[in-house]
Design an enzyme around this catalytic site. Sequence first.
Site, PDB file in Angstrom:
ATOM      1  N   GLU A 167       0.859  -1.199   0.000  1.00 52.04           N
ATOM      2  CA  GLU A 167       0.000   0.000   0.000  1.00 52.04           C
ATOM      3  C   GLU A 167       0.888   1.240   0.000  1.00 52.04           C
ATOM      4  O   GLU A 167       1.762   1.383   0.847  1.00 52.04           O
ATOM      5  CB  GLU A 167      -0.925  -0.023   1.225  1.00 52.04           C
ATOM      6  CG  GLU A 167      -1.730   1.242   1.464  1.00 52.04           C
ATOM      7  CD  GLU A 167      -2.597   1.662   0.282  1.00 52.04           C
ATOM      8  OE1 GLU A 167      -3.477   0.892  -0.106  1.00 52.04           O
ATOM      9  OE2 GLU A 167      -2.372   2.761  -0.262  1.00 52.04           O
ATOM     10  N   LYS A 168       0.617   2.142  -0.926  1.00 54.21           N
ATOM     11  CA  LYS A 168       1.464   3.347  -1.013  1.00 54.21           C
ATOM     12  C   LYS A 168       0.970   4.482  -0.117  1.00 54.21           C
ATOM     13  O   LYS A 168       1.673   5.449   0.124  1.00 54.21           O
ATOM     14  CB  LYS A 168       1.533   3.835  -2.462  1.00 54.21           C
ATOM     15  CG  LYS A 168       0.222   4.412  -3.000  1.00 54.21           C
ATOM     16  CD  LYS A 168       0.387   4.986  -4.400  1.00 54.21           C
ATOM     17  CE  LYS A 168      -0.963   5.480  -4.919  1.00 54.21           C
ATOM     18  NZ  LYS A 168      -0.949   5.997  -6.251  1.00 54.21           N
TER      19      LYS A 168
ATOM     20  N   ARG B  32     -14.126   9.093 -12.930  1.00 55.76           N
ATOM     21  CA  ARG B  32     -12.859   8.624 -12.389  1.00 55.76           C
ATOM     22  C   ARG B  32     -12.216   7.676 -13.387  1.00 55.76           C
ATOM     23  O   ARG B  32     -12.889   7.162 -14.287  1.00 55.76           O
ATOM     24  CB  ARG B  32     -13.087   7.904 -11.053  1.00 55.76           C
ATOM     25  CG  ARG B  32     -13.656   8.807  -9.978  1.00 55.76           C
ATOM     26  CD  ARG B  32     -13.909   8.073  -8.689  1.00 55.76           C
ATOM     27  NE  ARG B  32     -12.704   7.658  -7.998  1.00 55.76           N
ATOM     28  CZ  ARG B  32     -11.954   8.445  -7.235  1.00 55.76           C
ATOM     29  NH1 ARG B  32     -12.281   9.703  -7.073  1.00 55.76           N
ATOM     30  NH2 ARG B  32     -10.875   7.980  -6.623  1.00 55.76           N
TER      31      ARG B  32
ATOM     32  N   ASP C 293     -12.095  -0.992  -8.906  1.00 57.07           N
ATOM     33  CA  ASP C 293     -12.250   0.131  -9.832  1.00 57.07           C
ATOM     34  C   ASP C 293     -11.327   0.026 -11.046  1.00 57.07           C
ATOM     35  O   ASP C 293     -11.464   0.799 -11.996  1.00 57.07           O
ATOM     36  CB  ASP C 293     -11.953   1.459  -9.105  1.00 57.07           C
ATOM     37  CG  ASP C 293     -13.093   1.883  -8.199  1.00 57.07           C
ATOM     38  OD1 ASP C 293     -14.030   1.093  -8.004  1.00 57.07           O
ATOM     39  OD2 ASP C 293     -13.039   3.007  -7.660  1.00 57.07           O
TER      40      ASP C 293
ATOM     41  N   HIS D 157     -44.557  -6.544  10.853  1.00 52.76           N
ATOM     42  CA  HIS D 157     -45.390  -5.332  10.908  1.00 52.76           C
ATOM     43  C   HIS D 157     -45.150  -4.595  12.211  1.00 52.76           C
ATOM     44  O   HIS D 157     -45.068  -5.239  13.254  1.00 52.76           O
ATOM     45  CB  HIS D 157     -46.866  -5.727  10.817  1.00 52.76           C
ATOM     46  CG  HIS D 157     -47.787  -4.557  10.949  1.00 52.76           C
ATOM     47  ND1 HIS D 157     -47.986  -3.672   9.920  1.00 52.76           N
ATOM     48  CD2 HIS D 157     -48.530  -4.126  11.999  1.00 52.76           C
ATOM     49  CE1 HIS D 157     -48.832  -2.735  10.324  1.00 52.76           C
ATOM     50  NE2 HIS D 157     -49.176  -2.970  11.575  1.00 52.76           N
TER      51      HIS D 157
HETATM   52  C1  LIG Z   1     -16.431  10.285  -2.759  1.00 55.13           C
HETATM   53  C2  LIG Z   1     -16.694   8.840  -3.042  1.00 55.13           C
HETATM   54  C3  LIG Z   1     -17.700   8.197  -2.332  1.00 55.13           C
HETATM   55  C4  LIG Z   1     -17.953   6.844  -2.570  1.00 55.13           C
HETATM   56  N1  LIG Z   1     -18.950   6.223  -1.866  1.00 55.13           N
HETATM   57  C5  LIG Z   1     -19.189   4.913  -2.086  1.00 55.13           C
HETATM   58  C6  LIG Z   1     -20.188   4.230  -1.349  1.00 55.13           C
HETATM   59  O1  LIG Z   1     -20.890   4.801  -0.522  1.00 55.13           O
HETATM   60  N2  LIG Z   1     -20.374   2.915  -1.576  1.00 55.13           N
HETATM   61  C7  LIG Z   1     -19.615   2.237  -2.495  1.00 55.13           C
HETATM   62  O2  LIG Z   1     -19.819   1.040  -2.668  1.00 55.13           O
HETATM   63  N3  LIG Z   1     -18.662   2.862  -3.212  1.00 55.13           N
HETATM   64  C8  LIG Z   1     -18.429   4.180  -3.035  1.00 55.13           C
HETATM   65  N4  LIG Z   1     -17.445   4.790  -3.749  1.00 55.13           N
HETATM   66  C9  LIG Z   1     -16.628   3.994  -4.673  1.00 55.13           C
HETATM   67  C10 LIG Z   1     -15.552   3.217  -3.880  1.00 55.13           C
HETATM   68  O3  LIG Z   1     -14.784   4.114  -3.126  1.00 55.13           O
HETATM   69  C11 LIG Z   1     -14.668   2.427  -4.808  1.00 55.13           C
HETATM   70  O4  LIG Z   1     -15.451   1.641  -5.685  1.00 55.13           O
HETATM   71  C12 LIG Z   1     -13.760   1.510  -3.980  1.00 55.13           C
HETATM   72  O5  LIG Z   1     -12.938   2.260  -3.140  1.00 55.13           O
HETATM   73  C13 LIG Z   1     -12.909   0.655  -4.897  1.00 55.13           C
HETATM   74  O6  LIG Z   1     -12.129  -0.170  -4.106  1.00 55.13           O
HETATM   75  P1  LIG Z   1     -10.695  -0.650  -4.584  1.00 55.13           P
HETATM   76  O7  LIG Z   1     -10.242  -1.647  -3.589  1.00 55.13           O
HETATM   77  O8  LIG Z   1     -10.750  -1.048  -6.014  1.00 55.13           O
HETATM   78  O9  LIG Z   1      -9.762   0.647  -4.548  1.00 55.13           O
HETATM   79  P2  LIG Z   1      -9.452   1.798  -3.489  1.00 55.13           P
HETATM   80  O10 LIG Z   1     -10.388   1.883  -2.378  1.00 55.13           O
HETATM   81  O11 LIG Z   1      -9.269   3.011  -4.355  1.00 55.13           O
HETATM   82  O12 LIG Z   1      -8.050   1.377  -2.904  1.00 55.13           O
HETATM   83  C14 LIG Z   1      -6.920   1.299  -3.724  1.00 55.13           C
HETATM   84  C15 LIG Z   1      -5.678   1.447  -2.886  1.00 55.13           C
HETATM   85  O13 LIG Z   1      -4.542   1.134  -3.702  1.00 55.13           O
HETATM   86  C16 LIG Z   1      -3.487   2.017  -3.350  1.00 55.13           C
HETATM   87  N5  LIG Z   1      -2.553   2.067  -4.474  1.00 55.13           N
HETATM   88  C17 LIG Z   1      -2.757   2.588  -5.709  1.00 55.13           C
HETATM   89  N6  LIG Z   1      -1.670   2.385  -6.492  1.00 55.13           N
HETATM   90  C18 LIG Z   1      -0.769   1.737  -5.723  1.00 55.13           C
HETATM   91  C19 LIG Z   1       0.539   1.234  -5.961  1.00 55.13           C
HETATM   92  N7  LIG Z   1       1.101   1.306  -7.167  1.00 55.13           N
HETATM   93  N8  LIG Z   1       1.187   0.643  -4.937  1.00 55.13           N
HETATM   94  C20 LIG Z   1       0.616   0.527  -3.714  1.00 55.13           C
HETATM   95  N9  LIG Z   1      -0.632   0.962  -3.443  1.00 55.13           N
HETATM   96  C21 LIG Z   1      -1.318   1.539  -4.436  1.00 55.13           C
HETATM   97  C22 LIG Z   1      -4.189   3.340  -3.096  1.00 55.13           C
HETATM   98  O14 LIG Z   1      -3.380   4.170  -2.284  1.00 55.13           O
HETATM   99  C23 LIG Z   1      -5.445   2.870  -2.380  1.00 55.13           C
HETATM  100  O15 LIG Z   1      -5.244   2.857  -0.999  1.00 55.13           O
HETATM  101  C24 LIG Z   1     -17.190   6.145  -3.537  1.00 55.13           C
HETATM  102  C25 LIG Z   1     -16.170   6.798  -4.243  1.00 55.13           C
HETATM  103  C26 LIG Z   1     -15.937   8.144  -4.013  1.00 55.13           C
HETATM  104  C27 LIG Z   1     -14.847   8.829  -4.790  1.00 55.13           C
END
Ligand SMILES: Cc1cc2nc3c(=O)[nH]c(=O)nc-3n(C[C@H](O)[C@H](O)[C@H](O)COP(=O)(O)OP(=O)(O)OC[C@H]3O[C@@H](n4cnc5c(N)ncnc54)[C@H](O)[C@@H]3O)c2cc1C
Length: 455
Positions: free
Chosen positions: A33-34, A261, A301, A434
């Site tokens: 994790e960065k 995004r 994502d 209910h």
């Molecule tokens: C404002 C906002 C509100 C949201 N609310 C909701 C909600 O209510 N419900 C919902 O389901 N979704 C919500 N989402 C969407 C949700 O945040 C994402 O779908 C979710 O975080 C994706 O999870 P992930 O594990 O793919 O990535 P992330 O949560 O983005 O985590 C990725 C991690 O990888 C790390 N990383 C990146 N590149 C590197 C690298 N090269 N080396 C090491 N570490 C790295 C990053 O630092 C980060 O910590 C919201 C998004 C936003 C922007």
Amino acid sequence: MASYDVVIIGSGPGGYVAAIRAAQLGLKTAVVEKDAIGGRCLNYACIPAKAVLRSADMVQEVREAGDFGITVGEPQVDFGKVMERRGEVVSSLTGGVGMLLKKHKIDFHEGLGSLTDAGTVKVGDQELEAAKAIILATGSVKRPIPGASFGGRVIGTEEAWALETLPATLAVVGAGASGAEIASAYVRLGSKVQLFEGLDRVLPSEDADVSKAAARGFKKQGIDLHTKTFVTDIATGKSSVTFAYGDEKGEAEWLVIAAGRGPDVEGLGLDLAGVTLDEGGLIAVDGTLRTNVAKIYAIGDLVHGPALAHKASEEGVIAVEHAAGLDPHPLDYADIPRATFCLPNVGSFGLSEQEAKDAGHDVVVGKVPYGVAGATTVYGDRTGMVKLVGDKRYGEILGAHIVGAKATDMVQEIVNAKLLEGGYPELARMIHGHPTFSEAVLEAARAADGWLIHG
Ligand SMILES: Cc1cc2nc3c(=O)[nH]c(=O)nc-3n(C[C@H](O)[C@H](O)[C@H](O)COP(=O)(O)OP(=O)(O)OC[C@H]3O[C@@H](n4cnc5c(N)ncnc54)[C@H](O)[C@@H]3O)c2cc1C
């Protein structure tokens, strides 16, 4: 070189859940994790957003307390305290994730992770070798709208949930889930909010009836809403940002771009490992989240499907189980629930009425106002609606769209009914307690089946 079975880059809801599942399956696992443990979801996005929204809901309830016989003065918002609580919620949950990783003996490596070849991840000076799988879970980053860039008073959604002071004025570009949540939180906390959407309705990916109900709610809260309106000529100053919309000029303390995004692949070394993207610019994967390179998976994502935390987590489970030699069922993307925590609350999944028609279904709709369930009158909010979309031929549930109090929780039972292969005629005969809000779901199923009782 350190050797693992599984190396996961990213500790968000995709990455950390994948890591725990891998450890449960007896795989030696590392997470890289960065930034902060828990990913963007826990640190900057879903969780902080919901913590601030909870404060906005609280203000709303206090304002309406008189209707319930409780006399209180006009509520005062201590925004510093709102943000302090937000911070506490975040650290409590991220601390919990840290403890879970420790409990499962998962190694945590701080730093930027990058692929050096198809089986190795580099973190700083260290190389981590993965015998069974590398899972890319690096999430997504904000993208500006054409002609604009972030900086100064032009911010993304994550920054919008981390403001230090309550803005007097806020402009939000994009009335999808994130933009709607931001507008609805800040207007109730006391900001003057303008919300702009280029399409002809708010929450444009929801069913049209949901958009209508949400727009009504937004206007009632005092949001200055502009649909079919593009924001241009954005210019940031020291203490405010100016912009144009239609023939008008606007100015706000902050302008939030909540309109898209893209995958966070910078510095990830995809080229070195030979990982390819799909036509949408996301990492191309199959049903088990495998990229084109054997042993490299991508989730959350970074890949197709809705950008939602629970979708990322489930993909993490599928990827790891596949890497462990199990035969996980591919994810059915149509059955992923969507939850939007604006006021009114929105919970939905599957096809909208229009999508079902366009797909050639023999469409039936069971649509009921919240008032069909006595509980909503007791609670004091009858303004919601449950809409169930089905196919008449076999009584199949195709989608559900709920707008109103508790909608985000209520939609889940309809998802479950469908996943357990129940149709709306079966749902219509399941006894609901209910007086509960869930009786509105029961009535929507009855309405679809042609025998609505309370209406
Ligand atoms: C404002 C906002 C509100 C949201 N609310 C909701 C909600 O209510 N419900 C919902 O389901 N979704 C919500 N989402 C969407 C949700 O945040 C994402 O779908 C979710 O975080 C994706 O999870 P992930 O594990 O793919 O990535 P992330 O949560 O983005 O985590 C990725 C991690 O990888 C790390 N990383 C990146 N590149 C590197 C690298 N090269 N080396 C090491 N570490 C790295 C990053 O630092 C980060 O910590 C919201 C998004 C936003 C922007």
